[in-house]
Design an enzyme around this catalytic site. Structure first.
Site, short mmCIF file in Angstrom:
data_model
loop_
_atom_site.label_atom_id
_atom_site.label_comp_id
_atom_site.label_asym_id
_atom_site.label_seq_id
_atom_site.Cartn_x
_atom_site.Cartn_y
_atom_site.Cartn_z
N ASP A 5 -0.11 4.92 0.67
CA ASP A 5 -0.70 6.23 1.69
C ASP A 5 -0.82 5.66 2.96
OD1 ASP A 5 -0.77 8.48 -0.12
OD2 ASP A 5 -2.71 7.32 -0.91
N ASP A 32 0.85 -1.30 0.00
CA ASP A 32 0.00 -0.09 -0.06
C ASP A 32 0.77 1.36 0.07
OD1 ASP A 32 -2.33 1.83 0.27
OD2 ASP A 32 -1.68 1.95 2.61
C1 XBP Z 1 -5.54 6.21 0.25
C2 XBP Z 1 -6.77 6.95 -0.02
C3 XBP Z 1 -6.35 8.01 -1.06
C4 XBP Z 1 -5.51 9.09 -0.76
C5 XBP Z 1 -5.80 10.16 -1.50
O1 XBP Z 1 -5.81 4.89 0.91
O2 XBP Z 1 -7.72 6.69 0.27
O3 XBP Z 1 -7.64 8.38 -1.61
O4 XBP Z 1 -6.12 9.42 0.57
O5 XBP Z 1 -5.29 9.98 -2.88
P1 XBP Z 1 -4.94 3.42 0.82
P2 XBP Z 1 -6.31 10.35 -4.17
O6 XBP Z 1 -3.76 3.87 1.45
O7 XBP Z 1 -5.47 2.56 1.26
O8 XBP Z 1 -4.67 3.33 -0.68
O9 XBP Z 1 -6.80 11.87 -3.83
O10 XBP Z 1 -5.36 10.53 -5.35
O11 XBP Z 1 -7.41 9.53 -4.20
MG MG Z 2 -2.97 3.31 3.61
#
Ligand code: XBP
Ligand code: MG
Length: 251
Positions: free
Chosen positions: A11, A9
């Site tokens: 973020d 993953d």
């Molecule tokens: C990450 C997200 C993303 C980011 C924002 O979740 O939910 O939406 O917060 O990115 P994970 P975008 O770590 O579970 O993948 O604005 O590019 O969508």
């Molecule tokens: Mg995440």
């Protein structure tokens, strides 16, 4: 089953991008568009329940009983947000989390297939690879599965299914690295084993059933990590090493 592939993953897992990266970028885009809305740190924590930036913007209108703007307007606002996010990342605002580079290098040198499975936008992922990880990782990751490439975002398993299909690997050979309840649910629903590194936003999420839950991956020369759940009874968890991930797959 032996460990063949690790899907990461992005973020919250590779780097703490949400509070000081994505959140700030959303607010800059709101301001630029003449909107009054701002997401403070606790509000953004609530909104993280919905993955995907466009989905999150729409949800924020709906939960306040407001009619969301048309999809094209949300897409335009989100594109502006992505631009701001890229600039924040390029300015070096967000370092990798402890142990991420060490474990990625160790796995890469050992010939483990590495990939990314994230709900974030490809342009946001690419910025993080370019400025925080290093451009060589564009080639070292065998798949970059991101954003709208699948219709249903995490907690749906689709992005994991997509990444595994691209790589030609089975879920029993793959381990997921996640930081959130939604990420863990997606990995579990796709049949992957999963290591969770929590952060301030996700520390109270439900990770029951995950294969290891820790504060972070840690470093050999730093204080020991906090172990929140270790169902396989792994030893020597001062920091997480490839050897631990291999043992998880053997249990
Ligand atoms: C990450 C997200 C993303 C980011 C924002 O979740 O939910 O939406 O917060 O990115 P994970 P975008 O770590 O579970 O993948 O604005 O590019 O969508
Ligand atoms: Mg995440």
């Amino acid at each position: 089953m032996s460990l063949k592939c690790i899907l990461w993953d992005v973020d919250g897992t590779l780097a703490d991008t949400e509070r000081d990266g994505h959140r700030v970028a959303f607010n800059l885009a709101f301001e630029e568009a003449g909107l009054e809305r701002r997401w403070d740190v606790p509000t953004y924590g609530e909104l993280l329940a919905v993955t995907g930036g466009k989905e999150r913007i729409r949800h924020d209108y709906e939960r306040r009983g407001l009619t969301p703007p048309p999809a094209e307007d949300i897409a335009r606002l989100h594109a502006a947000k992505t631009g701001h996010y890229q600039r924040l990342i390029a300015a070096g605002r967000i370092p990798l989390r402890p142990g991420v580079r060490r474990l990625l290098e160790e796995a890469y040198q050992a010939g483990i297939t590495l990939g990314v499975a994230t709900t974030t936008t490809p342009a946001a992922l690419e910025a993080l690879i370019e400025h925080s990880l290093g451009v060589e990782w564009f080639d070292r990751f065998a798949v970059l599965a991101a954003g709208d490439i699948v219709p249903a975002k995490k907690p749906a398993p689709d992005i994991y299914h997509y990444a595994m299909q691209q790589l030609g690997v089975a879920s029993a050979e793959c381990l997921a690295m996640e930081d959130s309840g939604n990420g863990w649910k997606a990995a579990a629903a796709a049949g992957l084993r999963c290591v969770v590194t929590i952060n301030d936003y996700t520390k109270d999420h439900d990770f029951a059933g995950a294969d290891l839950v820790v504060s972070d991956l840690g470093e050999p020369d730093a204080p020991p990590i906090h172990v929140l759940s270790n169902p396989h009874g792994l030893r020597d968890l001062h920091h997480v090493r490839l050897e631990h991930l291999i043992r998880i797959m053997e249990r």
